[in-house]
Structure formats: C-alpha cells, structure tokens
Design an enzyme around this catalytic site. Structure first.
Site, PDB file in Angstrom:
ATOM      1  CG  ASP A  95      -1.821  -1.253   1.207  1.00 33.09           C
ATOM      2  OD1 ASP A  95      -2.393  -1.521   0.147  1.00 33.09           O
ATOM      3  OD2 ASP A  95      -1.904  -1.931   2.225  1.00 33.09           O
ATOM      4  CB  THR A  96       3.489   1.820  -1.849  1.00 34.85           C
ATOM      5  OG1 THR A  96       3.768   0.893  -0.806  1.00 34.85           O
ATOM      6  CG2 THR A  96       4.717   2.652  -2.125  1.00 34.85           C
ATOM      7  CB  ILE A  97       2.039   6.963  -3.712  1.00 37.53           C
ATOM      8  CG1 ILE A  97       3.037   7.741  -2.829  1.00 37.53           C
ATOM      9  CG2 ILE A  97       0.646   6.994  -3.126  1.00 37.53           C
ATOM     10  CD1 ILE A  97       4.087   8.519  -3.551  1.00 37.53           C
TER      11      ILE A  97
END
Length: 565
Positions: free
Chosen positions: A372-374
């Site tokens: 869960d990252t950008i």
C-alpha cells in the site's frame, strides 16, 4: 427513406466500431503513451500530476516536482502514504551523468527491545497501534533530495498542497473505496476519527475533503525546514501521543534521525542495466529474478503462456527465499550482494527449475560471499529524472494519528522478525526490512527509463514483469503497464514467518490470461486462483535520446495520470 436510414445506421455502427477498436493488436485494453519535450510527471492521482507539472513549468527541477507531487499525494491519497511514512528515491543527474540513491527509511525506537516483546508474549509485531511505529523518514528525505538537486524554495514546492489542504478537493472513486475499508479498522485509535473521517465515515466519491491540520504541519515544515518536523513542536506532539498509547517512539528517536545516500545496485538484462537500491529494501529480489530469467529465450515463449508464467513464478520463489534470509538493515546484517547478483549464482539457482513441474518447497541458496504505497516519477527540461516511492506501509498505516497534525504514522516495524539469529530480527535503532523500491534503467550509460510499481511483495515481481514486457515482448510504456499481471503468494517472509505455500503457493492471475494458460499452469502443479486487486500501480517516464522526448505512462488500475509539456 427506409433504405437511407439503414445506410446511416450501418455507417454509424461502422464508425463506432472503428472508434472503439485499438490498433495496437494487443488482446488487452490499453491507451496511447504521453509524449512531450520539456518535462513529464506521472503519479497515481491527476491533481498531484498537475501540481508536479506546474512546478516544472515554473522552473523547478525534477526533484522539486517529485517533492511537490509526493506532498500532494499524502493529502489526496492518505490511504497509501503521507509524511508519517518513509521514502526511497533514485535520481538521474544530467550534469554528472550519474545515478544517486537515497534511503529515507526510519529506525525502530531505541528504548524498545527484543526482550520486551518476548517478555510480553509476542511472536510477531502487531500491524496496528503504537508498537509497529518507526521513525517517519519522508520529510528528511525531501530535504536531503532538495538540498542536493532542488531549485525552487521549499515554501514554493509545498504551497500547492497547503492550498488544497485548506480549500479542499474532491475524493476519487478508488481512494474513497480504500478509505472506507480503513475506517472500521482504525476508528478505535484516538485522533483518527477526528482527523480522517466526515462525521465518523470515510469521504465518498466526489465529496470535498479538507485537512487544515496537515496544512499547518506542511506550513511549519516550509518555514522551519526538516528540524521543524524532527526537533520542534511536531516531534514533541508525536512522542507524547505515542507514549500515551503505550508505545516507545520518543522525541530523541525523531531528533536523531537521518537518512542515507546509497549507491544503487544493478544487473544487466539483455544489454539494459536495471537499477535498484540495496537492502534494507527488496529491490535486489527483482535483479535476482531477472538474472535467472535471462537464461530463457522468451522470443520463443509467448506472452501470457503457461510456460512464461511458470518460469516467472519459479524464479520468484527462488529469489524470495534469499530475500527472507539475507535482506535487512546493512548496519546490522551485511547481505552478500555481489554474490546474490552473480550470473554464476543465477545459473546455479536456475538449474532447480523444472520446465514441467512447479516447486513445492524452496530453500534459500548459498551465494558466494563478496502495503500500500504511492510511486511517482518526474523529468525536467535539463534531463534530470526522479524515481520516487513513498508509503505508510499497511494502507493508512498504524492508525496512530497524533492530535492536530493531520497525518498517520507508518507501521513499517511490523516487518521485523522476533526470532533470534535472523538478519531482520528486531533491535533498537534498526531499520526494518522494506518493501518499497524505486527502479531505473539505463542503456549504454544513458537514462532510458524511470519506473516503479507499488504493492508490497508485488513490487519486485511487478518490476520484473515490466522489464520483460518492454525488452522481451517489445511493448511500449503504456502497454507494458496495462498488460495483465501475475503474482505469486507463499514464501518465507522477512519476519521469519513461513507463509503457508499451499504445497507450492498460490499463483494469482489477473483477468486477461487465456484459459489455456490457466490449464497449462495447473498441469505443471501450480495452484491458480483469481484475485481482484493485488497487482500494484505503475508509472513510468522514458527518455528517447534520438528525438529528445520524454514518454510517460500511468496505468488504469489506480487513478493515475502522466502529463507533460
């Protein structure tokens, strides 16, 4: 009259078919790349992309644009990232014609020990609450990158996000979906409901979201620099809040934080140099997989075929067992990087792969010693390029939301092992194993591609698939991201826990694979399942030296946009 109507109807149907059909010949949906000459930004949110592009147009560097876009994503996509998380980056500097790596990961609390966990009966660090919280390294990373490669004042870089935080913006559909999933899990923690809900609920698609607390935090950072975050009121607020929740992160932990410039590591894949950052991240796993897969001729193995997916999954199994054993904070455990990247070692590991039978159990090798990252990427008018990834880890993070600050602290410490003798065993002041990894590709010593793909264990698997799509299957940047993906789940984790492999693990296949491929994989002994969503989010910027143009791509699995000028 009737005949004329039929002719018109036929013409309309024909035009509709022509307008709806793609001419790429691909069996999956895709769209055109974005091409521009002066600069390019690709992020997972259109408004963040526009902020980065505006910074470039005002004379900012690729690093300025990356920081501005990252700040915006912390506001607009809090389900994935924010100033409470960590940051990693690879920068191509056009002046020195060199790649620079930055490890902006934070360390564990100095007052928390492995003995404490054992005395209190923990066999694993919980994913939520105060215990998995490590020092957030993102803000320090911004200033380190800006100090070396920035052009505009930091107050100008952060100003667009501060304005959006005060005035508000409409929440997108995908972010609203993930936000709604997080609220029931995190609402029990003090400060979360007050700062991250509207009357106790997640904002819905199209609702206007404001975060004045984050605006104040960013304003303080813009005025006071990185010390305003790590040594001032913000740091005291964080430390006091964590102590009140029964945690250990202290003011001294924050005040003593520093990130590190590191040398990127690489392997050559069919004439292209693929670059990652060294551990404590997992980029090395992507390079190990590529070394193994280089031994196969994919010009004779169709994309999406059972043979293609089988070889990819088996290479992943081998690399990930090495990942579990060797990857950790190099200040505490030196991984044998040279040995793990050796082509001879790859050939040795490749011999374990059967063309007809999936491996049911895998052991780490013996290399020669030597959520869960950008993700976002930017490129400027001077030829500088940035590959940057940032995350709170598990969705919105730990749930720890210090009062009045407008952000959530990460839960990256969950990935420490609580067993003696493991490379990633918990220790005070240690950086945990990290999943987030930026990537870069050069050709003949010149920049070719800045890219990344977010999503936990999917990241090295996604990096490899993008590289293969581009180099082995000759897709363009947009097609390479839109092509259907696979993910293998079921390997020993960096915390030392063996994930049940279901007698070889699960092969998750995205929609778009032919049923013949599914049957072929099952015949080889793979357990195949459909999984909706764990395939990451991809952005990329390529550089064409012959035309001196940038090419941008951002896939449709998230809300992303690539844009240039």
């Amino acid at each position: 009259m009737q005949r004329a109507f039929l002719i018109l109807a036929t013409a309309l149907i024909s035009c509709s078919a022509q307008a709806g059909d793609r001419i790429t010949g691909k069996s999956f949906a895709t769209r055109s790349e974005v091409i521009a000459t002066h600069g390019m930004v690709a992020t997972s949110h259109p408004l963040a992309t526009q902020i980065g592009l505006d910074v470039l147009k005002r004379g900012g560097s690729a690093v300025d644009a990356a920081i501005a876009a990252n700040a915006a994503l912390g506001l607009m996509e809090p389900v994935s990232n924010g100033v409470g998380g960590d940051l990693f980056a690879i920068v191509w500097d056009a002046k020195t014609k060199k790649l620079y790596g930055y490890n902006g990961s934070g360390r564990s609390p100095k007052s928390l020990t492995l003995a404490w966990f054992k005395e209190h009966g923990y066999t694993a660090i919980p994913p939520l609450g105060p215990l998995p919280v490590s020092v957030p390294g993102a803000v320090d990373g911004w200033f380190a990158l800006h100090g070396r490669f920035g052009k505009l004042p930091m107050k100008d870089v952060l100003a667009p996000t501060i304005a959006y935080a005060r005035e508000g913006f409409p929440v997108t559909e995908l972010i609203a979906h993930y936000w709604a999933l997080s609220v029931p899990k995190l609402a029990k923690f003090p400060g979360f409901t007050e700062q991250f809900t509207l009357a106790g609920k997640a904002p819905a698609k199209g609702e206007i979201w404001k975060n004045p607390n984050l605006a104040d935090t960013l304003q303080a950072i813009a005025r006071g620099g990185r010390d305003a975050f790590y040594k001032g009121r913000i740091a005291h607020t964080i430390a006091d809040y964590i102590k009140a929740q029964g945690g250990f992160l202290s003011f001294d932990d924050l005040a003593s934080h520093h990130g590190e410039w590191v040398e990127p590591i690489s392997t050559n894949y069919r004439g292209f140099d693929v670059w990652e950052l060294p551990p404590n991240g997992q980029g090395l796993a992507a390079l190990q997989m590529l070394n193994i897969l280089e031994g196969y001729d994919f010009s004779k193995i169709p994309f999406g075929s059972a043979e293609h997916v089988h070889l990819f999954v088996e290479a992943k199994k081998l690399a990930f067992e090495d990942r579990a054993k060797f990857y950790a904070d190099p200040a505490f455990a030196k991984a044998p990087i040279e040995g793990l990247l050796s082509k001879d070692y790859a050939a040795q590991r490749r011999k374990l792969i059967s063309p007809d039978q999936a491996m049911k159990a895998v052991e780490p090798g013996t290399p020669p010693l030597g959520g869960d990252t950008i993700y976002l990427t930017t490129a400027d008018q001077w030829g500088n390029m940035v590959s940057l990834i940032q995350s709170n880890f598990r969705g919105m993070g730990s749930g720890m939301s210090p009062p009045g600050l407008g952000f959530i602290l990460q839960d990256r410490g969950e990935l420490f092992a609580l067993v003696d003798g493991h490379a990633n065993t918990y220790a005070p002041g240690k950086r945990p194993f990290h999943t987030i990894i930026p990537a870069f590709i050069t050709k003949d010593g010149a920049p070719w591609l800045s890219f990344g793909l977010m999503g936990g264990d999917m990241q090295p698997q996604g990096h490899v698939q993008i590289v293969m799509n581009l180099i082995d299957y000759h897709m363009n940047l947009q097609e390479a991201g839109d092509a259907p993906r696979t993910q293998h789940e079921g390997s020993t984790a960096p915390d030392g826990q063996a994930t049940p492999m279901n007698d070889g693990g699960w092969v998750d296949l995205e929609s778009g694979f032919a049923y013949e491929s599914v049957r072929g994989l099952m015949r080889k002994g793979h357990s195949v399942r459909f999984a909706d969503g764990p395939y990451g989010g991809y952005q990329a910027i390529g550089w064409d030296a012959s035309t001196r143009t940038y090419t941008g791509a951002s896939e449709g699995r998230k809300d992303g946009q690539a844009s240039g000028y």
